[in-house]
Design a protein around this motif. Sequence first.
Motif, PDB file in Angstrom:
ATOM      1  N   GLU A 282       0.823  -1.203   0.000  1.00  0.00           N
ATOM      2  CA  GLU A 282       0.000   0.000   0.000  1.00  0.00           C
ATOM      3  C   GLU A 282       0.861   1.258   0.000  1.00  0.00           C
ATOM      4  O   GLU A 282       1.976   1.268   0.529  1.00  0.00           O
ATOM      5  N   ASP A 283       0.282   2.316  -0.595  1.00  0.00           N
ATOM      6  CA  ASP A 283       0.925   3.642  -0.614  1.00  0.00           C
ATOM      7  C   ASP A 283       2.363   3.545  -1.117  1.00  0.00           C
ATOM      8  O   ASP A 283       3.334   3.867  -0.425  1.00  0.00           O
ATOM      9  N   CYS A 284       2.511   3.080  -2.351  1.00  0.00           N
ATOM     10  CA  CYS A 284       3.834   2.816  -2.914  1.00  0.00           C
ATOM     11  C   CYS A 284       4.591   4.075  -3.329  1.00  0.00           C
ATOM     12  O   CYS A 284       5.774   3.995  -3.668  1.00  0.00           O
ATOM     13  N   ASP A 285       3.934   5.227  -3.365  1.00  0.00           N
ATOM     14  CA  ASP A 285       4.633   6.430  -3.782  1.00  0.00           C
ATOM     15  C   ASP A 285       5.516   6.959  -2.654  1.00  0.00           C
ATOM     16  O   ASP A 285       5.261   6.727  -1.480  1.00  0.00           O
ATOM     17  N   GLY A 286       6.583   7.675  -3.045  1.00  0.00           N
ATOM     18  CA  GLY A 286       7.409   8.344  -2.047  1.00  0.00           C
ATOM     19  C   GLY A 286       8.330   7.442  -1.269  1.00  0.00           C
ATOM     20  O   GLY A 286       8.650   7.741  -0.123  1.00  0.00           O
ATOM     21  N   ASN A 314       3.627  15.645 -11.776  1.00  0.00           N
ATOM     22  CA  ASN A 314       4.859  14.889 -11.940  1.00  0.00           C
ATOM     23  C   ASN A 314       5.865  15.184 -10.830  1.00  0.00           C
ATOM     24  O   ASN A 314       7.064  15.147 -11.041  1.00  0.00           O
ATOM     25  N   ASN A 315       5.365  15.492  -9.647  1.00  0.00           N
ATOM     26  CA  ASN A 315       6.274  15.759  -8.536  1.00  0.00           C
ATOM     27  C   ASN A 315       6.864  14.451  -8.028  1.00  0.00           C
ATOM     28  O   ASN A 315       6.153  13.487  -7.788  1.00  0.00           O
ATOM     29  N   VAL A 316       8.162  14.417  -7.863  1.00  0.00           N
ATOM     30  CA  VAL A 316       8.836  13.222  -7.374  1.00  0.00           C
ATOM     31  C   VAL A 316       9.212  13.437  -5.921  1.00  0.00           C
ATOM     32  O   VAL A 316       9.762  14.471  -5.561  1.00  0.00           O
ATOM     33  N   SER A 317       8.899  12.482  -5.100  1.00  0.00           N
ATOM     34  CA  SER A 317       9.147  12.640  -3.666  1.00  0.00           C
ATOM     35  C   SER A 317      10.635  12.675  -3.359  1.00  0.00           C
ATOM     36  O   SER A 317      11.429  11.945  -3.929  1.00  0.00           O
ATOM     37  N   ASP A 318      11.005  13.593  -2.464  1.00  0.00           N
ATOM     38  CA  ASP A 318      12.365  13.658  -1.980  1.00  0.00           C
ATOM     39  C   ASP A 318      12.450  12.952  -0.625  1.00  0.00           C
ATOM     40  O   ASP A 318      11.522  12.289  -0.194  1.00  0.00           O
ATOM     41  N   ALA A 319      13.572  13.140   0.030  1.00  0.00           N
ATOM     42  CA  ALA A 319      13.759  12.609   1.402  1.00  0.00           C
ATOM     43  C   ALA A 319      13.551  11.111   1.450  1.00  0.00           C
ATOM     44  O   ALA A 319      12.772  10.602   2.237  1.00  0.00           O
ATOM     45  N   LEU A 320      14.258  10.366   0.557  1.00  0.00           N
ATOM     46  CA  LEU A 320      14.118   8.916   0.531  1.00  0.00           C
ATOM     47  C   LEU A 320      15.173   8.216   1.388  1.00  0.00           C
ATOM     48  O   LEU A 320      15.181   7.008   1.488  1.00  0.00           O
ATOM     49  N   ASP A 321      16.107   8.984   1.972  1.00  0.00           N
ATOM     50  CA  ASP A 321      17.172   8.373   2.754  1.00  0.00           C
ATOM     51  C   ASP A 321      16.595   7.611   3.943  1.00  0.00           C
ATOM     52  O   ASP A 321      15.643   8.048   4.579  1.00  0.00           O
ATOM     53  N   MET A 347      -0.653  -3.356  -5.729  1.00  0.00           N
ATOM     54  CA  MET A 347       0.024  -2.151  -5.267  1.00  0.00           C
ATOM     55  C   MET A 347      -0.987  -1.010  -5.332  1.00  0.00           C
ATOM     56  O   MET A 347      -1.811  -0.972  -6.243  1.00  0.00           O
ATOM     57  N   THR A 348      -0.923  -0.109  -4.373  1.00  0.00           N
ATOM     58  CA  THR A 348      -1.821   1.042  -4.393  1.00  0.00           C
ATOM     59  C   THR A 348      -1.009   2.326  -4.237  1.00  0.00           C
ATOM     60  O   THR A 348       0.048   2.338  -3.595  1.00  0.00           O
ATOM     61  N   THR A 349      -1.511   3.401  -4.818  1.00  0.00           N
ATOM     62  CA  THR A 349      -0.866   4.701  -4.682  1.00  0.00           C
ATOM     63  C   THR A 349      -1.866   5.810  -4.979  1.00  0.00           C
ATOM     64  O   THR A 349      -2.788   5.627  -5.789  1.00  0.00           O
TER      65      THR A 349
END
Length: 378
Positions: A282-286, A314-321, A347-349
């Motif tokens: 679930e919530d696969c984005d970011g 088309n915003n891509v999530s940051d802060a993936l560390d 998968m959901t998003t």
Amino acid sequence: MVGYVETVSNGNQLLAAALMGSFTMALSGAVGFVLWKGPVGLARFIKRQGITSFAVSTNQWVSRDVYNSLSRYVYENRIGNFSRTIALVSEWKDKGDLLNSVREHSYGLGLGWHVFTFGKTILFAQKSRVEQAGTEITEEVTIFSIGRSPKTLQRLIDAVTPVEDEDGIRFFSLSKDGWKKQARIITGGLDSLALDENIKTFFRNEVKFYLNNRARYHDLNLAWKITFMLHGVPGTGKTSVIRAIAAEFAFNICTIDLKAVTTEVLNNAIAQMPPKSILLFEDCDGMAATANRSSTNKIVKLKNKDGDESPQSNNVSDALDGYSVDLQGFLNVLDGVIPLNDVVVFMTTNHIERIDDAVFRDGRTDHVIELPKLEPQL
């Protein structure tokens, strides 16, 4: 024999002594073999004819509940003077997510032999451990009863087997100890949803085709799985659709939080999934496991009744560390590199534009479905 030795040796004392020594050793070995094998063989014969046994292990998910319950029963009903080995049982208790867990300890059945009672009957148990390939360890408990009838053991297993409600969906979540069963949820099938009939028909047909064509998948050397990506604004019923499909086709639902596991943990969990399950991300984005590496995506949309498609950003999530599963590890899961059979993947998003194009390639994701926002009926 002495005469034979004298004839062969022809008066040679050294040769005669060597021959007699050889005959003596051979005779002693034969007698020793008979004396040793005889009692051992007799004991094995008596065991086969006069003892009944039952074994249960942890190498299959379906038997783990019985294994745990049986081990606990033997520990609680053992005869102390005969059963003095105990083990420390550790279990992770989740506090919100896998990253905030605490380990709790208790005492349980140790390795070796135990004597315990079931009602007025004295039974024997042996707990053993076998190391499998890699780091996997299998434990086994074998119960023995004197006599040829299995009825006592059958009553014991019936008494310790957990009783489960057959109604509803069975949920599993991943913990540091593996898959954990959660409470069942009673829900209806697809017909219980206020959803467009075309969408209901689509899901029914695709899941039925998957279930009815196992041999075809195998003939094509493909993993027997089907993968859906559901997207749309919050409140369009993505989770409700998954639950309805699980209820209609009698699937389990296994949920994994990709932000709280390592790639190794993810791979091991998939290899040990319960059969006939929906694997839900679930919530696969970011998150690092699905993060978009480009600014464009080719998305296949399922239009609503009016044929409209809502624009996507088309915003891509940051802060993936700090996230553990990377994109390549997640793609290996979708590719079926780890044995992924008898599984429906969902998968959901809410933000499809944040998912990398590689996730949608043929063979990884079969269907990308946008669930339209429901409009009030006038």
